[in-house]
Design a protein around this motif. Structure first.
Motif, mmCIF file in Angstrom:
data_model
loop_
_atom_site.group_PDB
_atom_site.id
_atom_site.type_symbol
_atom_site.label_atom_id
_atom_site.label_comp_id
_atom_site.label_asym_id
_atom_site.label_seq_id
_atom_site.Cartn_x
_atom_site.Cartn_y
_atom_site.Cartn_z
ATOM 1 N N THR B 13 0.892 -1.177 -0.064
ATOM 2 C CA THR B 13 -0.077 -0.134 -0.045
ATOM 3 C C THR B 13 0.934 1.336 -0.075
ATOM 4 O O THR B 13 0.588 2.181 -0.650
ATOM 5 N N TYR B 24 -5.448 8.774 -9.297
ATOM 6 C CA TYR B 24 -5.887 7.343 -9.594
ATOM 7 C C TYR B 24 -5.561 6.297 -8.293
ATOM 8 O O TYR B 24 -5.881 5.363 -8.300
ATOM 9 N N GLU B 26 -6.601 5.953 -5.195
ATOM 10 C CA GLU B 26 -7.849 5.136 -4.648
ATOM 11 C C GLU B 26 -7.872 3.866 -5.643
ATOM 12 O O GLU B 26 -8.070 2.705 -5.133
ATOM 13 N N ALA B 27 -8.115 4.186 -6.677
ATOM 14 C CA ALA B 27 -8.633 3.200 -7.730
ATOM 15 C C ALA B 27 -7.549 1.856 -7.834
ATOM 16 O O ALA B 27 -7.845 0.957 -7.854
ATOM 17 N N VAL B 28 -6.253 2.468 -7.850
ATOM 18 C CA VAL B 28 -5.262 1.487 -8.262
ATOM 19 C C VAL B 28 -5.098 0.770 -7.026
ATOM 20 O O VAL B 28 -4.813 -0.586 -6.995
ATOM 21 N N ILE B 29 -4.864 1.433 -5.706
ATOM 22 C CA ILE B 29 -4.796 0.550 -4.628
ATOM 23 C C ILE B 29 -5.980 -0.434 -4.566
ATOM 24 O O ILE B 29 -5.816 -1.648 -3.921
ATOM 25 N N GLY B 30 -7.023 0.268 -4.666
ATOM 26 C CA GLY B 30 -8.401 -0.986 -4.752
ATOM 27 C C GLY B 30 -8.179 -1.917 -5.485
ATOM 28 O O GLY B 30 -8.693 -3.188 -5.161
ATOM 29 N N ASP B 31 -7.803 -1.786 -6.899
ATOM 30 C CA ASP B 31 -7.704 -2.959 -7.802
ATOM 31 C C ASP B 31 -6.862 -3.874 -7.509
ATOM 32 O O ASP B 31 -6.954 -5.023 -7.459
ATOM 33 N N PHE B 32 -5.721 -3.502 -6.692
ATOM 34 C CA PHE B 32 -4.530 -4.363 -6.208
ATOM 35 C C PHE B 32 -5.197 -5.393 -5.123
ATOM 36 O O PHE B 32 -5.052 -6.340 -4.990
ATOM 37 N N GLU B 33 -6.195 -4.464 -4.347
ATOM 38 C CA GLU B 33 -6.616 -4.987 -3.191
ATOM 39 C C GLU B 33 -7.577 -6.326 -3.391
ATOM 40 O O GLU B 33 -7.753 -7.357 -3.094
#
Lengths: 107, 206
Positions: B13, B24, B26-33
Motif C-alpha cells: 500500500t 488514480y 484510490e482506484a489503483v490500490i483498490g484494484d490491487f486489493e
C-alpha cells in the motif's frame, strides 16, 4: 490515431459498459490478447484516452471488498466511438487492398 | 471491520501510495486489493499470492511512475496558466527588464560615443560594466522570460513523434525577449565589426 493497446482497451470499455473499471478491463484485455497485462499498464492507456476525450471517468461509492476504496469507472464518449469507427473503416480499407493470394488461409 | 483495512500488506500500500498519481491512487490500490483478495479466495496460498503481488507491483511500478511524472508536469503547466502564475510572469518581466539594464546602458553609451563624440560617459561605463554582467544579465532576462512565453509539447504514439511549439500572448515577457535578442545581436554585430575589419588586398596580376 490510436495505438493497438488503446484500441483494445477502448473496445473493452465499450463491451463492459457500466462495469468498466480497472480489474475487469484488465482481465478482459488479457483474455482478448492472450498477453499478460499488469494493473498499472491498464491505467496508462485509460488515462491517455481520458485526457484525449475518448473516455470519461467517475468514482463509485467505497466498497468493502476493496478495503473501503472507490472504483473508477470508465465510459466511452461520442469522440471515442467515432475513433473506433474510423479505425474499423481504415482496417476494412486496408484489408480490401490485400490481394486474394496473400490472404491468410489462401493456398 | 474498519472500512479502510484490507488484506493488502502495508508495504505494498505504501509503495503504491508513493508511485501512483493522486487522481488514480484510490482506484489503483483498490484494484490491487480486489485482485489480491480474489486470488486468496480462489485458494492460492499466502506465499503464492504474495509472490504474485510482488511481481504485479514490479510490473506496474514503471507504468504508474511514468503516469505520476506526466501528471506532475500537467499540474505544473496548469499552474503556469493560473492567476498567480500571471502575477509571477509579471515579476519575471520586471526582473528581465532590470537584467537588461547593463546591456542597455552599454549600448546607449556606445551610441553616444559614436554619434555625439561623448567619451566621458562611455569610458566610465566601459570600465565599470564587466562583460560577464552584461552577457549574464542578457542570458538571465532571456531565459526567465522565454519559459512562460513558449510552450513545447510533444506526443509520441506508435506511428510518429510529433511536437508543437506554442507562442503565448504575454506581451511583457515578449518585450523582454525581443529586447534581449536585439541587444544581443547589437553586441555581436559590434564585436564582429570591431574584430573583423575589411582589409583591401591587391592580388598580383599574372
Amino acid at each position: 490515431m490510436l495505438s493497438r493497446i488503446e484500441e483494445i482497451v477502448l473496445l473493452t470499455v465499450c463491451e463492459l459498459d457500466k462495469q468498466a473499471y480497472g480489474v475487469p478491463i484488465r482481465e478482459r484485455a488479457e483474455q482478448l490478447t492472450g498477453k499478460k497485462l499488469s494493473i498499472g499498464a491498464v491505467y496508462v492507456p485509460l488515462d491517455r484516452m481520458a485526457s484525449r476525450g475518448f473516455l470519461t471517468s467517475y468514482e463509485s461509492e467505497p466498497t468493502l471488498e476493496r478495503g473501503g476504496r472507490r472504483k473508477r469507472f470508465y465510459r466511452i464518449t461520442r469522440k471515442g466511438l467515432r475513433a473506433l469507427r474510423e479505425i474499423q473503416q481504415l482496417n476494412d480499407t486496408l484489408q480490401a487492398l490485400v490481394p486474394d493470394s496473400a490472404r491468410l488461409g489462401a493456398n | 471491520m474498519d472500512a479502510r483495512t484490507g488484506s493488502l500488506p502495508a508495504w505494498v500500500t505504501c509503495c503504491l501510495f508513493w508511485i501512483t498519481p493522486p487522481e488514480y491512487r484510490e482506484a489503483v490500490i483498490g484494484d490491487f486489493e480486489e485482485a489480491f483478495s480474489d486470488r486468496r479466495t480462489r485458494g492460492f496460498g499466502r506465499l503464492k499470492s504474495s509472490l504474485w503481488l510482488t511481481s504485479e507491483l514490479i510490473h506496474s511500478g514503471p507504468h504508474l511512475a511514468y503516469q505520476t511524472v506526466q501528471h506532475f508536469w500537467k499540474r505544473r503547466t496548469t499552474m503556469m496558466t493560473s492567476d498567480s502564475a500571471t502575477r509571477n510572469q509579471s515579476y519575471l518581466a520586471v526582473i528581465g527588464f532590470v537584467a537588461l539594464m547593463p546591456a542597455a546602458t552599454l549600448l546607449a553609451s556606445g551610441v553616444m560615443q559614436t554619434f555625439f563624440g561623448e567619451t566621458a560617459i562611455s569610458e566610465t561605463v566601459f570600465s565599470t560594466l564587466h562583460p560577464a554582467i552584461v552577457l549574464g544579465g542578457l542570458m538571465i532576462a532571456l531565459t526567465l522570460n522565454a519559459i512562460p512565453l513558449f510552450r513545447i509539447e510533444y506526443h509520441a504514439d506508435s506511428v510518429a513523434l510529433s511536437g508543437t511549439i506554442t507562442l503565448k500572448g504575454r506581451w511583457r515577457n515578449a518585450m523582454v525577449v525581443v529586447g534581449g535578442c536585439l541587444f544581443l545581436s547589437a553586441i555581436f554585430l559590434y564585436l564582429c565589426l570591431e574584430n573583423f575589419r575589411i582589409v583591401e588586398t591587391h592580388l598580383p596580376t599574372v
